[in-house]
Each structure stands twice: as C-alpha cells, then as structure tokens.
Design a protein around this motif. Structure first.
Motif, PDB file in Angstrom:
ATOM      1  N   THR A  31       6.109   6.436  -7.266  1.00  0.00           N
ATOM      2  CA  THR A  31       6.670   6.023  -6.010  1.00  0.00           C
ATOM      3  C   THR A  31       8.183   5.450  -6.386  1.00  0.00           C
ATOM      4  OG1 THR A  31       4.618   5.896  -4.859  1.00  0.00           O
ATOM      5  CG2 THR A  31       6.755   4.965  -3.659  1.00  0.00           C
ATOM      6  N   TYR A  33      12.286   4.049  -4.691  1.00  0.00           N
ATOM      7  CA  TYR A  33      12.761   3.127  -3.445  1.00  0.00           C
ATOM      8  C   TYR A  33      14.114   2.942  -3.597  1.00  0.00           C
ATOM      9  CZ  TYR A  33       7.947   1.479  -3.036  1.00  0.00           C
ATOM     10  OH  TYR A  33       6.288   1.234  -3.191  1.00  0.00           O
ATOM     11  N   TYR A  35      16.802   0.243  -1.914  1.00  0.00           N
ATOM     12  CA  TYR A  35      17.144  -1.099  -1.036  1.00  0.00           C
ATOM     13  C   TYR A  35      18.683  -1.316  -0.988  1.00  0.00           C
ATOM     14  CZ  TYR A  35      12.364  -2.609  -0.529  1.00  0.00           C
ATOM     15  OH  TYR A  35      10.811  -2.736  -0.424  1.00  0.00           O
TER      16      TYR A  35
ATOM     17  N   ARG B  96       1.226  -1.622   2.552  1.00  0.00           N
ATOM     18  CA  ARG B  96       1.167  -0.359   2.197  1.00  0.00           C
ATOM     19  C   ARG B  96       1.577   0.460   3.197  1.00  0.00           C
ATOM     20  NH1 ARG B  96      -2.942   1.570  -1.132  1.00  0.00           N
ATOM     21  NH2 ARG B  96      -2.883  -0.798  -2.000  1.00  0.00           N
ATOM     22  N   GLU B  97       2.371   1.645   2.822  1.00  0.00           N
ATOM     23  CA  GLU B  97       2.938   2.509   3.994  1.00  0.00           C
ATOM     24  C   GLU B  97       2.711   3.818   3.481  1.00  0.00           C
ATOM     25  OE1 GLU B  97       5.521   2.425   7.412  1.00  0.00           O
ATOM     26  OE2 GLU B  97       5.030   0.716   6.172  1.00  0.00           O
ATOM     27  N   ALA B 101       3.251   4.002  -0.506  1.00  0.00           N
ATOM     28  CA  ALA B 101       4.280   3.361  -0.818  1.00  0.00           C
ATOM     29  C   ALA B 101       4.207   1.829  -0.422  1.00  0.00           C
ATOM     30  CB  ALA B 101       5.641   3.798  -0.150  1.00  0.00           C
ATOM     31  N   SER B 102       4.749   0.836  -1.060  1.00  0.00           N
ATOM     32  CA  SER B 102       4.663  -0.775  -0.668  1.00  0.00           C
ATOM     33  C   SER B 102       5.842  -0.838  -0.141  1.00  0.00           C
ATOM     34  CB  SER B 102       4.352  -1.291  -1.921  1.00  0.00           C
ATOM     35  OG  SER B 102       4.128  -2.759  -1.808  1.00  0.00           O
ATOM     36  N   LYS B 103       5.711  -1.359   0.995  1.00  0.00           N
ATOM     37  CA  LYS B 103       7.086  -1.562   1.785  1.00  0.00           C
ATOM     38  C   LYS B 103       7.289  -3.199   1.879  1.00  0.00           C
ATOM     39  CE  LYS B 103       9.422  -1.557   6.209  1.00  0.00           C
ATOM     40  NZ  LYS B 103       9.390  -0.874   7.630  1.00  0.00           N
ATOM     41  N   LEU B 104       8.140  -3.639   1.055  1.00  0.00           N
ATOM     42  CA  LEU B 104       8.435  -5.091   0.952  1.00  0.00           C
ATOM     43  C   LEU B 104       9.473  -5.608   1.820  1.00  0.00           C
ATOM     44  CD1 LEU B 104       8.742  -5.790  -2.827  1.00  0.00           C
ATOM     45  CD2 LEU B 104       6.815  -5.740  -1.366  1.00  0.00           C
TER      46      LEU B 104
END
Lengths: 112, 116
Positions: A31, A33, A35, B96-97, B101-104
């Motif tokens: 995964t 990301y 930001y 957890r999303e 995924a891990s949403k911070l």
C-alpha cells in the motif's frame, strides 16, 4: 538503499503548468500513500493505493491524479497548478495490516 | 471522525532537561497511535506506536509514550533531551481503511527547541 524515494526533491514552477512527482518503494509493501504538508506543517492524506487499486481518495481537486503502474510505484500528477498547491508532498508505504507507514523525504513544490 | 490535538505549538527546553509533549485524540474505538518526528528538511520518522497491550511504549532515541484511555491522551516523554532532538513532533491516530490501507490523521505538530 533508500526505502521510499521521491523525485524530484524540489520543484519550482509557474501557475498553470502541469507537473509530476514520482515515488518508489523497495520495502515490498502493498500500500502506498500521498500526503500533503501545507505551510503550517499540517499533514493531510490525499490518496492511497493498494496493489494498483485506489483505496483512499480524500477531497482533493480533480487536477490531482495519482497513478500506480505497479505496487512499488505511486506517482502524483498535478494539472493546471495553482498558488495554493505549494506544499511539501510526502509519499509513504505500508504493509497490509501493519498500520505503520514509512515516509519518503518529501518533495517541496513551489508554484510562482 | 478521528482527530488529534497537540495543544503546544512550540516548546523550548534546556539540554539535559526532561520533556513531555502532549497529545489528545478523538476516536470511537481502540485507536492506533503514533508519534513521528520531522527534522528540518527531512521526512517523517516513526518514534513509537501503540496498538494494544502495555500502555507504556518505548521507542527509538530514548523516547517513550503512555496511552491513557480515560484521558484520551498519548503523551510523549524523554527523561533527558539532547540538542539533536530539536525537531517537529507529530502525534497521529490511525484507522484501517478498505481493509488494506491505514489512514493516519495527524495533529498540528509541536516544534521542540533545545537550548544549550
């Protein structure tokens, strides 16, 4: 042997231009990301992909388009750049279920 | 919705003094909690995390944090600060999303200045 690498580190461009930031991770994570850190240092998630599939898509203008050609890469393309897009963009990655993100060093975008 | 509050924008301590950075969170379930550090011009480095179990967690660089559910807090501490600890510190809560995924969600950060 950088774990999460972003290029370019600095990017200065004019309003209205289109630019891309690339991200690659060699951690074997599933995964990835993006930001955004604004001028006040506030960090907010933009997107997340798992193995090329979009998982998180926050309220981000359509001018921002992430692309994940494979699970080790997540690129960010920005069309018609605006002054407000000036920020530091951080790429990150994680293993499924690990809940721990590893961040890249950031890409500072300045729009003039 | 999850949220994180770091009430102190800027803290100055003398080298060798103890440090406590405050973090309060809002989350409906058992939270995943993190502290990250950002040195000038650098990315974010994970200091420590709490998922479950012992509420006092140890991290890198001599840092520790204590999870207090009753106070919705996860304060970061260090008994003796070094000049190299000067940086921006971010508390974050994660969930957890989509199962993968891990949403911070991050706090606004606390800038630590260390005087010699």
């Amino acid at each position: 042997d950088t774990a999460v690498s972003q290029t370019p580190k600095y990017l200065v461009t004019q309003m209205g231009n289109d630019k891309s930031i690339k991200c690659e991770q060699n951690l074997g994570h599933d995964t990835m990301y993006w930001y955004k850190q604004d001028s006040k240092k506030f960090l907010k998630i933009m997107f997340s992909y798992n193995n090329k599939e979009l998982i998180i898509n926050e309220t981000v203008p359509n001018r921002f388009s992430p692309k994940s050609p494979d699970k080790a890469h997540l690129n960010l393309h920005i069309n018609s750049l605006e002054l407000g897009d000036s920020a530091v963009y951080f790429c990150a990655s994680s293993l499924v279920g690990a809940n721990v993100l590893t961040f890249g060093a950031g890409s500072r975008l300045t729009v003039l | 919705a999850q949220s994180v509050t770091q009430p102190d924008i800027h803290i100055t301590v003398s080298e060798g003094a103890s440090l406590e950075l405050r973090c309060n969170y809002s989350y409906g379930a058992t939270p995943y909690l993190f502290w990250y550090v950002q040195s000038p011009g650098q990315g974010l480095q994970l200091l420590l995390k709490y998922f479950s179990g012992d509420t006092l967690v140890q991290g890198i660089k001599g840092f520790e944090a204590e999870f207090k559910r009753s106070q919705s807090s996860f304060n970061l501490r260090k008994p003796s600060v070094h000049w190299s600890d000067a940086a921006e510190y971010f508390c974050a809560v994660g969930r957890r999303e989509g199962g993968t995924a891990s949403k911070l969600t991050f706090g606004t950060g606390t800038r630590l200045q260390v005087t010699l």
